[in-house]
Design an enzyme around this catalytic site. Structure first.
Site, short mmCIF file in Angstrom:
data_model
loop_
_atom_site.label_atom_id
_atom_site.label_comp_id
_atom_site.label_asym_id
_atom_site.label_seq_id
_atom_site.Cartn_x
_atom_site.Cartn_y
_atom_site.Cartn_z
N HIS A 133 -4.65 6.89 -5.33
CA HIS A 133 -5.75 7.65 -4.71
C HIS A 133 -6.18 8.82 -5.59
CE1 HIS A 133 -3.81 5.58 -1.30
NE2 HIS A 133 -5.07 5.28 -1.05
N HIS A 171 0.83 -1.20 0.00
CA HIS A 171 0.00 0.00 0.00
C HIS A 171 0.87 1.25 0.00
CE1 HIS A 171 -3.02 2.89 1.74
NE2 HIS A 171 -3.69 2.36 0.76
N PHE A 187 -1.37 7.31 4.60
CA PHE A 187 -1.35 6.09 3.79
C PHE A 187 -0.10 5.24 3.92
CE2 PHE A 187 -4.49 8.55 1.08
CZ PHE A 187 -5.57 7.93 1.67
N HIS A 191 -14.32 7.23 3.59
CA HIS A 191 -13.05 6.52 3.56
C HIS A 191 -11.91 7.30 4.26
CE1 HIS A 191 -9.06 5.96 1.62
NE2 HIS A 191 -9.27 4.73 2.10
CU1 C2O Z 1 -5.16 3.36 -0.14
CU2 C2O Z 1 -7.75 3.51 2.70
O1 C2O Z 1 -6.35 3.75 1.36
#
Ligand code: C2O
Length: 609
Positions: free
Chosen positions: A220, A198, A372, A351
């Site tokens: 994102h 990630h 992130f 989110h």
């Molecule tokens: Cu890539 Cu909740 O994020």
């Protein structure tokens, strides 16, 4: 022309020149395609020229024929791995590969850019096997070497609400995460290695492909948000299932959009459990309810009932009112484009806001969930994203089916790489993830308490109109760009008023706010209201509050980012009985990071549904 016909020798010359041209041109192009250095030197000006003109065009435009050479060039740059088993003919499925699909240059992973005082190193890249090899996802699903999975393909993994699972399930989840945490550090299935995936995709670990290697990829704030995270947790789920020997194992989803699911599922907070995580906001432990529109600077004091009704109204706006693909899924993002063109509604909140709500308060950037590069180190990340993924699935079925980007080859052919449960590197394309059943999982259905909320205006029509005309009369013309450092109300002209029912069915009226100079190292949040009273602003449960822009502390290689905020207002204007008005009054309320963002422009556009 007459000359050519009258003098056969000239015609002969022309024909011979043509033949020579063809004979030499083909090998020349082939040679250039195979020689990246010469290729770059010769074609770089060509690329820059066309990309500039491309980026100035509307996102929806279809490619005119004259770009086909350019597409041919970029296609030939696609690197192919040495697939280590006989490949099927599946590549023909991709023969329409249009060349502006995003693809990370996986072999060129580099250190990421982190916010200041980061608590981990910037090295998030996975170890790569040499020679570099990968399997294409299509082959992966059908190849005989994967018989094990073929046999299991009849098993459908059912993702259930996290607050409704039983002890046996919790024990399996705990065990799987514990095993992942105990694997060697450099094993791609290791829990921290998974979290780093990630980090690498979110903080600029991967450059775009040659010749756009100067642009770093970010998954994102664009149409990549949903598909990337779908694949990411899909492989995580397969790894977990394999490690505990249960191919039917499915991730739970943290059902924060349901009344019973609005707190952290308690088994994530039991000390000594592999699901427990220290770096979280200490005040937000169960039974504290999540605020889906959380403001880290001034958390609101609310009763449980208030919080529930505000959350449900908010969900309605983010899901039901976000009724075009761009509003919900985010803006198109193609090869050569700068990252973060524009986030979709649910990505911004709940989110981002839940990420913020969970991150610790005594870490520099609200690590781990609040930023992130560390977010996926908290085991709850995967339950959170399971719900985000479920909302995507739900959205595509709302109101008899909504149109996503599936007729855009650039979206469909965007690619990512992940390690699977057998340590194979798999290359996936967005087109492979559109049907969760084909991926082998479904979501258990639950009630959607937000589906029909449709928030009403806070004040009467007369009150609204009185306030609006006084604002319109007194406000000076706004000069763009301006730094958003305090509450501001702006009058925005509507290109068209009183649209017919048919027009509204085809196109949504969208308020578009260009967000420039965004200080990406900071937490930023601003709320957006329409025809509201800036001295007494409405909350989420009223029609005047239309949305929020939320940005988590990010790294962006020293640059400030540019993006945009979009919100659909057709239904809002109906509710506010303002469809006949020439102007709307837009109030922007900086909540976090006052002065960390500039507003480049505000206007109204029509976006097809
Ligand atoms: Cu890539 Cu909740 O994020």
């Amino acid at each position: 022309m007459a000359n050519v016909i009258n003098h056969p020798s000239r015609f002969l010359h022309l024909a011979i020149s043509l033949i020579i041209l063809i004979i030499f041109l083909i090998p020349l192009i082939t040679f250039l395609n195979n020689n990246s250095l010469i290729f770059t030197i010769i074609t770089k000006p060509y690329f820059s020229y066309y990309l500039t003109s491309f980026n100035n065009q509307s996102h929806q435009s279809h490619y005119p024929w004259r770009f086909s050479w350019r597409n041919t060039f970029i296609n030939s740059l696609e690197f192919e791995g040495n697939v280590n088993y006989p490949s099927s003919s599946s590549s023909s499925n991709y023969s329409n590969d249009v060349s502006r699909a995003i693809s990370p240059d996986f072999t060129k992973c580099g250190p990421v850019d982190l916010p200041p005082n980061a608590i981990t190193s910037p090295y998030c890249c996975p170890t790569l096997a040499t020679p570099f090899k990968f399997i294409d996802f299509k082959d992966y699903l059908i190849n005989a070497t994967y018989n094990k999975y073929k046999n299991n393909s009849s098993i459908i993994r059912v993702r259930r609400p996290a607050h409704l699972v039983d002890d046996e399930f919790i024990a399996k989840l705990e065990k799987g995460i514990a095993i992942m945490k105990s694997l060697p550090n450099d094993d791609p299935r290791n829990f921290i290695q998974q979290a780093k995936v990630h980090c690498a995709y979110c903080n600029g670990g991967y450059p775009q492909k040659h010749p756009f290697q100067d642009q770093k990829i970010d998954v994102h704030r664009s149409w990549l948000f949903f598909p990337f995270h779908r694949f990411y947790i899909y492989f995580f789920e397969r790894i977990l299932g394999t490690l505990i020997g249960d191919p039917s194992f499915a991730l739970p989803y943290w059902n924060w959009d349901s009344i019973q699911g609005m707190q952290i599922p308690s088994y994530f907070t039991t000390p000594n459990s592999s699901l427990y995580h220290k770096l979280r906001h200490y005040k937000h432990m169960p039974p504290h309810l999540v605020d889906l529109n959380y403001d880290i600077l001034s958390p609101k004091i609310r009763t449980q009932d208030q919080q529930i009704s505000y959350n449900l109204a908010f969900m309605y706006k983010q899901m039901v009112l976000a009724n075009t693909k761009e509003l919900f899924m985010g803006s198109p993002y193609r090869l050569g484009d700068p990252a973060q063109p524009g986030p979709g509604s649910v990505e911004l909140a709940p989110h981002n806001s839940i990420h913020d709500w969970l991150g610790a308060v005594d870490t520099p950037n609200h690590e781990d969930m609040g930023t992130f590069y560390t977010a996926a180190r908290d085991p709850i990340f995967y339950a959170h994203h399971s719900n985000v993924d479920r909302l995507w699935e739900l959205w595509t079925k709302l109101e008899g089916g909504r149109r996503d980007y599936r007729d855009d080859p650039n979206w469909l052919d965007s690619k990512f790489f992940f390690y699977d449960e057998n340590l194979n590197l798999v290359r996936v394309k967005v087109r492979d993830c559109l049907d969760t059943k084909l991926l082998g999982y479904v979501y258990e259905e639950v009630d959607l308490p937000w589906l029909n909320v449709n928030p009403k205006p806070r004040r009467t029509k007369m009150q609204r109109e009185a306030k609006k005309s006084s604002i319109l009369a007194s406000k000076p013309i706004t000069k763009f760009p301006f730094v958003l450092d305090s509450k501001v109300s702006i009058s925005v002209k509507r290109p068209k008023k009183l649209r017919s029912k048919e027009e509204k069915e085809q196109e949504e009226e969208v308020l578009v706010i260009e967000v420039t100079e965004l200080q990406s190292y900071e937490n930023v949040k601003f709320d957006v209201h329409i025809d509201d009273d800036e001295d007494m602003l409405s909350d989420e449960n009223h029609a005047e509050f239309v949305g929020t822009f939320v940005s988590l502390p990010h790294g962006n290689h020293g640059h400030k980012s540019n993006t945009r905020f979009m919100v659909g207002i057709s239904k809002v204007l109906e509710n506010l009985e303002a469809e006949e008005d020439d102007h709307i009054v837009v109030t922007l309320v900086p909540m976090i990071g006052k002065g960390d963002v500039t507003i480049g422009r505000i206007n109204i556009q029509f976006m097809s549904k």
